[in-house]
Design a protein around this motif. Structure first.
Motif, PDB file in Angstrom:
ATOM      1  N   THR A   1      50.938  41.146  47.506  1.00 14.34           N
ATOM      2  CA  THR A   1      50.057  40.053  47.925  1.00 14.34           C
ATOM      3  C   THR A   1      48.678  40.268  47.299  1.00 14.34           C
ATOM      4  OG1 THR A   1      51.203  39.913  50.042  1.00 14.34           O
ATOM      5  CG2 THR A   1      49.045  38.880  49.922  1.00 14.34           C
ATOM      6  N   TYR A   2      48.080  39.190  46.796  1.00 18.80           N
ATOM      7  CA  TYR A   2      46.716  39.304  46.285  1.00 18.80           C
ATOM      8  C   TYR A   2      45.770  39.560  47.447  1.00 18.80           C
ATOM      9  CZ  TYR A   2      48.262  37.409  41.797  1.00 18.80           C
ATOM     10  OH  TYR A   2      48.896  37.204  40.599  1.00 18.80           O
ATOM     11  N   GLN A   3      44.932  40.573  47.307  1.00 22.16           N
ATOM     12  CA  GLN A   3      43.955  40.905  48.340  1.00 22.16           C
ATOM     13  C   GLN A   3      42.613  40.241  48.081  1.00 22.16           C
ATOM     14  OE1 GLN A   3      44.893  42.882  51.106  1.00 22.16           O
ATOM     15  NE2 GLN A   3      46.800  42.252  50.135  1.00 22.16           N
ATOM     16  N   GLN A   4      42.400  39.808  46.854  1.00 22.49           N
ATOM     17  CA  GLN A   4      41.108  39.234  46.495  1.00 22.49           C
ATOM     18  C   GLN A   4      41.289  37.823  45.935  1.00 22.49           C
ATOM     19  OE1 GLN A   4      39.237  40.787  42.922  1.00 22.49           O
ATOM     20  NE2 GLN A   4      37.283  40.848  43.988  1.00 22.49           N
ATOM     21  N   GLU A   5      40.597  36.858  46.530  1.00 22.73           N
ATOM     22  CA  GLU A   5      40.497  35.511  45.980  1.00 22.73           C
ATOM     23  C   GLU A   5      39.008  35.198  45.884  1.00 22.73           C
ATOM     24  OE1 GLU A   5      41.485  30.799  46.902  1.00 22.73           O
ATOM     25  OE2 GLU A   5      42.234  32.320  48.269  1.00 22.73           O
ATOM     26  N   THR A   6      38.529  35.050  44.675  1.00 16.80           N
ATOM     27  CA  THR A   6      37.121  34.778  44.433  1.00 16.80           C
ATOM     28  C   THR A   6      36.985  33.363  43.877  1.00 16.80           C
ATOM     29  OG1 THR A   6      36.786  37.113  43.889  1.00 16.80           O
ATOM     30  CG2 THR A   6      35.063  35.567  43.208  1.00 16.80           C
ATOM     31  N   ILE A   7      36.032  32.608  44.403  1.00 18.80           N
ATOM     32  CA  ILE A   7      35.784  31.254  43.929  1.00 18.80           C
ATOM     33  C   ILE A   7      34.482  31.265  43.140  1.00 18.80           C
ATOM     34  CG2 ILE A   7      35.404  28.851  44.578  1.00 18.80           C
ATOM     35  CD1 ILE A   7      36.952  29.483  47.185  1.00 18.80           C
ATOM     36  N   LEU A   8      34.566  30.844  41.876  1.00 17.80           N
ATOM     37  CA  LEU A   8      33.404  30.852  40.995  1.00 17.80           C
ATOM     38  C   LEU A   8      33.045  29.420  40.593  1.00 17.80           C
ATOM     39  CD1 LEU A   8      34.592  33.770  38.717  1.00 17.80           C
ATOM     40  CD2 LEU A   8      32.915  33.891  40.559  1.00 17.80           C
ATOM     41  N   ASN A   9      31.748  29.133  40.596  1.00 17.63           N
ATOM     42  CA  ASN A   9      31.298  27.802  40.201  1.00 17.63           C
ATOM     43  C   ASN A   9      30.923  27.785  38.724  1.00 17.63           C
ATOM     44  OD1 ASN A   9      28.724  28.883  39.965  1.00 17.63           O
ATOM     45  ND2 ASN A   9      28.124  28.252  42.011  1.00 17.63           N
ATOM     46  N   GLU A  10      30.445  26.652  38.256  1.00 17.02           N
ATOM     47  CA  GLU A  10      30.177  26.462  36.828  1.00 17.02           C
ATOM     48  C   GLU A  10      29.115  27.385  36.244  1.00 17.02           C
ATOM     49  OE1 GLU A  10      30.606  22.294  35.123  1.00 17.02           O
ATOM     50  OE2 GLU A  10      29.969  21.912  37.190  1.00 17.02           O
ATOM     51  N   GLU A  11      28.245  27.898  37.062  1.00 16.72           N
ATOM     52  CA  GLU A  11      27.185  28.774  36.550  1.00 16.72           C
ATOM     53  C   GLU A  11      27.666  30.205  36.313  1.00 16.72           C
ATOM     54  OE1 GLU A  11      26.567  26.866  39.515  1.00 16.72           O
ATOM     55  OE2 GLU A  11      25.884  25.273  38.191  1.00 16.72           O
ATOM     56  N   ALA A  12      28.829  30.542  36.792  1.00 14.92           N
ATOM     57  CA  ALA A  12      29.327  31.918  36.736  1.00 14.92           C
ATOM     58  C   ALA A  12      29.938  32.256  35.373  1.00 14.92           C
ATOM     59  CB  ALA A  12      30.356  32.144  37.833  1.00 14.92           C
ATOM     60  N   THR A  13      30.074  33.542  35.161  1.00 22.75           N
ATOM     61  CA  THR A  13      30.749  34.090  33.988  1.00 22.75           C
ATOM     62  C   THR A  13      31.892  34.956  34.493  1.00 22.75           C
ATOM     63  OG1 THR A  13      28.690  34.094  32.744  1.00 22.75           O
ATOM     64  CG2 THR A  13      30.442  35.513  31.921  1.00 22.75           C
ATOM     65  N   LEU A  14      32.996  34.922  33.784  1.00 19.38           N
ATOM     66  CA  LEU A  14      34.203  35.612  34.215  1.00 19.38           C
ATOM     67  C   LEU A  14      34.727  36.475  33.078  1.00 19.38           C
ATOM     68  CD1 LEU A  14      36.431  35.861  36.388  1.00 19.38           C
ATOM     69  CD2 LEU A  14      37.359  33.712  35.540  1.00 19.38           C
ATOM     70  N   PHE A  15      35.373  37.574  33.421  1.00 23.66           N
ATOM     71  CA  PHE A  15      35.952  38.483  32.439  1.00 23.66           C
ATOM     72  C   PHE A  15      37.423  38.696  32.766  1.00 23.66           C
ATOM     73  CE2 PHE A  15      31.490  39.361  32.934  1.00 23.66           C
ATOM     74  CZ  PHE A  15      31.031  39.447  31.632  1.00 23.66           C
ATOM     75  N   LEU A  16      38.258  38.747  31.756  1.00 24.33           N
ATOM     76  CA  LEU A  16      39.671  39.034  31.956  1.00 24.33           C
ATOM     77  C   LEU A  16      39.836  40.504  32.302  1.00 24.33           C
ATOM     78  CD1 LEU A  16      39.552  36.587  29.786  1.00 24.33           C
ATOM     79  CD2 LEU A  16      41.902  37.241  29.356  1.00 24.33           C
TER      80      LEU A  16
END
Length: 114
Positions: A83-98
């Motif tokens: 089960t995924y323990q982390q669900e993060t919601i990011l808006n348009e201003e955010a930066t994400l890394f694989l």
């Protein structure tokens, strides 16, 4: 998505290890899969619940949902007991890394150009 134990959920986008000869007859395994992405317009709840559960159970370490209505990205990580323990919601201003490629920076605003 049905409850058939032999069915394979299909994501909208998959970032996988390049292995042309192998994939001609088989699908990539979770070990070959770096990232799965669902583009969600009307299927957000199904993507969050059913698909996330299936991907976590399969061992997909990095799963994203692009919520086109809210222009957000939901990021699922940290699998414990399938089960995924982390669900993060990011808006348009955010930066994400694989997870697999932390040197690659993804600007959320570029995922929603219009």
């Amino acid at each position: 998505m049905d409850n058939n134990p032999y069915s394979e959920p299909e994501s909208d986008i998959a970032v996988v290890r390049i292995e042309r000869r192998f994939y001609a007859e088989n699908h990539p395994t979770p070990a070959d899969t770096f990232l799965l992405i669902e583009i969600s317009d009307t299927t957000l709840e199904q993507d969050r619940k059913q698909k996330a559960a299936a991907y976590a159970k399969a061992g997909i370490a990095d799963y994203w949902i692009l919520d086109v209505n809210k222009r957000q990205v939901r990021v699922f990580r940290e699998i414990v007991n399938q089960t995924y323990q982390q669900e993060t919601i990011l808006n348009e201003e955010a930066t994400l890394f694989l997870l697999a490629f932390p040197e690659i920076e993804v600007q959320i605003s570029r995922l929603f150009p219009f």
